[in-house]
Design an enzyme around this catalytic site. Structure first.
Site, short mmCIF file in Angstrom:
data_model
loop_
_atom_site.label_atom_id
_atom_site.label_comp_id
_atom_site.label_asym_id
_atom_site.label_seq_id
_atom_site.Cartn_x
_atom_site.Cartn_y
_atom_site.Cartn_z
N TYR A 36 0.69 -1.20 -0.08
CA TYR A 36 0.00 0.01 -0.02
C TYR A 36 0.84 1.25 0.03
O TYR A 36 0.56 2.05 -0.89
CB TYR A 36 -0.92 0.09 1.28
CG TYR A 36 -1.51 1.19 1.62
CD1 TYR A 36 -2.33 1.94 0.66
CD2 TYR A 36 -1.00 2.32 2.44
CE1 TYR A 36 -3.16 3.00 1.15
CE2 TYR A 36 -1.67 3.37 2.82
CZ TYR A 36 -2.82 3.75 2.05
OH TYR A 36 -3.54 4.97 2.52
P1 NAD Z 1 -12.00 5.79 2.25
O1 NAD Z 1 -11.64 4.44 1.43
O2 NAD Z 1 -13.03 6.08 3.15
O3 NAD Z 1 -12.17 6.66 0.78
C1 NAD Z 1 -11.81 6.63 -0.61
C2 NAD Z 1 -12.71 6.69 -1.22
O4 NAD Z 1 -12.49 6.51 -2.68
C3 NAD Z 1 -13.57 5.19 -1.37
O5 NAD Z 1 -15.34 6.01 -1.17
C4 NAD Z 1 -13.66 4.64 -2.56
O6 NAD Z 1 -14.85 4.22 -3.17
C5 NAD Z 1 -13.27 5.95 -3.50
N1 NAD Z 1 -12.40 5.17 -4.73
C6 NAD Z 1 -11.45 4.24 -4.58
N2 NAD Z 1 -10.98 4.21 -6.01
C7 NAD Z 1 -11.73 4.99 -6.81
C8 NAD Z 1 -11.74 4.94 -8.23
N3 NAD Z 1 -10.93 4.50 -8.97
N4 NAD Z 1 -12.63 5.91 -8.68
C9 NAD Z 1 -13.70 6.58 -7.95
N5 NAD Z 1 -13.73 6.46 -6.68
C10 NAD Z 1 -12.67 5.67 -6.04
O7 NAD Z 1 -10.52 6.13 2.55
P2 NAD Z 1 -9.98 7.56 3.65
O8 NAD Z 1 -9.48 6.76 4.94
O9 NAD Z 1 -11.27 8.49 3.54
O10 NAD Z 1 -8.75 7.84 2.66
C11 NAD Z 1 -8.86 8.88 1.90
C12 NAD Z 1 -7.38 9.09 1.23
O11 NAD Z 1 -6.57 9.42 2.26
C13 NAD Z 1 -6.87 7.90 0.50
O12 NAD Z 1 -5.92 8.40 -0.61
C14 NAD Z 1 -5.81 7.41 1.58
O13 NAD Z 1 -4.67 6.79 0.96
C15 NAD Z 1 -5.29 8.76 2.23
N6 NAD Z 1 -5.07 8.41 3.61
C16 NAD Z 1 -6.04 8.20 4.54
C17 NAD Z 1 -5.49 7.98 5.87
C18 NAD Z 1 -6.45 7.66 6.91
O14 NAD Z 1 -6.06 7.66 8.07
N7 NAD Z 1 -7.75 7.33 6.56
C19 NAD Z 1 -3.87 8.03 6.24
C20 NAD Z 1 -3.23 8.42 5.08
C21 NAD Z 1 -3.60 8.66 3.82
#
Ligand code: NAD
Length: 313
Positions: free
Chosen positions: A150
């Site tokens: 990841y």
């Molecule tokens: P999440 O899974 O709740 O949200 C991501 C959304 O993106 C989902 O609803 C998914 O359906 C959508 N998605 C994925 N691939 C897609 C595509 N090809 N086309 C359209 N939609 C798509 O995750 P989150 O926790 O809200 O994380 C959001 C972002 O922040 C991500 O990029 C994640 O890597 C990054 N991030 C999150 C955290 C955390 O602690 N939550 C920490 C570091 C980085």
């Protein structure tokens, strides 16, 4: 400069960023393909809630398949949050999905953005790009050494964003988010799992001995930083976005016991491949640019998440 595209708007962070933008008078186009990595109902409900605001326009679809020029029409700012998250599930055959959603979708979006005159592209990177570096706090200048597949994909997305910045002047900013928590947190994330287990009177599972430490960042601090980044547009920057303090999982469990006033059993399971021992963000550069230091106290943040969990389970 009022039209923003939020990718992954149905997700945990996407929901709150979109809500915040709408409250500040922005017009937001959200896109999400409702990946089934956790129950889609969470994402669908988020979108339904956002659709109560007339300034929100939702397009369901996968960034890999949609007509991206059409999606970007009239857009000034892109906040790219769409991704398949989660360290533990990124091994083996699953990696292909991580590549598709985290790397290929990002490249396609950047390629489309290059043909527009967007003013800002914000990429949501992750603390997972650092891996197990013992020199904490982690500085942006450290060599990235991801410990999970990841993390590799998030680093690739970050690098791609900077490649488009260097070659085409696409105004990119990468924010390295450190474990985000608060209401609507993803069901696969630790605090959500812990609180849910307590509410359902089930045993809590902790991977490892619980002494691993994390820099937890409250969702409101994340949205506040995003709003400042939109205003200041520090293009070409890669910045840590963390809470700025670190705490072990066992310490968190003590706080959770105080907040919920419930007794619970903890089962310690095998440490998972890809998990790191400690994270802590050096936020010096973030605060010198934005004038903001994420500062929500973990006790206050956890109370908010518990209030939400009690309502949904
Ligand atoms: P999440 O899974 O709740 O949200 C991501 C959304 O993106 C989902 O609803 C998914 O359906 C959508 N998605 C994925 N691939 C897609 C595509 N090809 N086309 C359209 N939609 C798509 O995750 P989150 O926790 O809200 O994380 C959001 C972002 O922040 C991500 O990029 C994640 O890597 C990054 N991030 C999150 C955290 C955390 O602690 N939550 C920490 C570091 C980085």
């Amino acid at each position: 400069m009022k039209n923003v595209l939020v990718t992954g708007a149905g997700g945990f962070i996407g929901f709150w960023i979109t809500k915040s933008l709408l409250e500040r008078g922005f017009k937001v186009r959200g896109v999400d393909c409702f990946l089934p990595n956790y129950p889609k109902i969470f994402k669908i409900q988020n979108i339904k809630e956002l659709q109560q605001n007339r300034s929100f326009d939702f397009r369901e679809g996968d960034l890999n398949l949609l007509d991206l020029m059409n999606l970007l029409e009239g857009i000034d700012i892109v906040i790219h949050l769409a991704a398949l998250p989660g360290v533990r599930t990124s091994w083996g055959e699953k990696f292909e999905e991580y590549l598709i959603h985290n790397v290929l979708a990002t490249q396609k979006l950047l390629e489309a953005c290059k043909k527009t005159d967007i003013k800002l592209f914000i990429y949501a990177s992750s603390s997972s790009i650092y891996g197990d570096n013992p020199n904490i706090p982690l500085k942006e200048s450290y060599l990235p050494m991801p410990k999970s597949p990841y993390g590799v994909t998030k680093l690739a997305g970050e690098n791609l964003s900077m490649v488009y910045y260097r070659n085409y002047g696409l105004p990119c900013v990468c924010l390295r988010l450190f474990t985000v928590y608060g209401p609507k947190q993803r069901p696969d994330m630790a605090f959500h799992r812990f609180f849910k287990a307590i509410k359902m009177e089930e045993e809590i599972t902790v991977f490892g001995d619980g002494n691993q430490k994390r820099d937890f960042t409250y969702i409101e601090d994340v949205t506040e930083v995003l709003m400042r980044i939109i205003e200041l547009k520090p293009e070409g920057k890669i910045l840590n976005l963390g809470g700025g303090h670190t705490i072990s999982i066992n310490e968190v469990l003590e706080i959770i016991g105080d907040i919920t006033k419930k007794k619970f059993k903890v089962k310690y399971a095998k440490e998972q491949k890809g998990d790191v021992h400690a994270t802590l963000a050096d936020t010096t550069e973030l605060s010198s640019i934005t004038g903001f230091v994420p500062s929500t106290d973990i006790v206050d943040g956890l109370k908010e998440e518990w209030e939400w969990i009690k309502k949904i389970y």
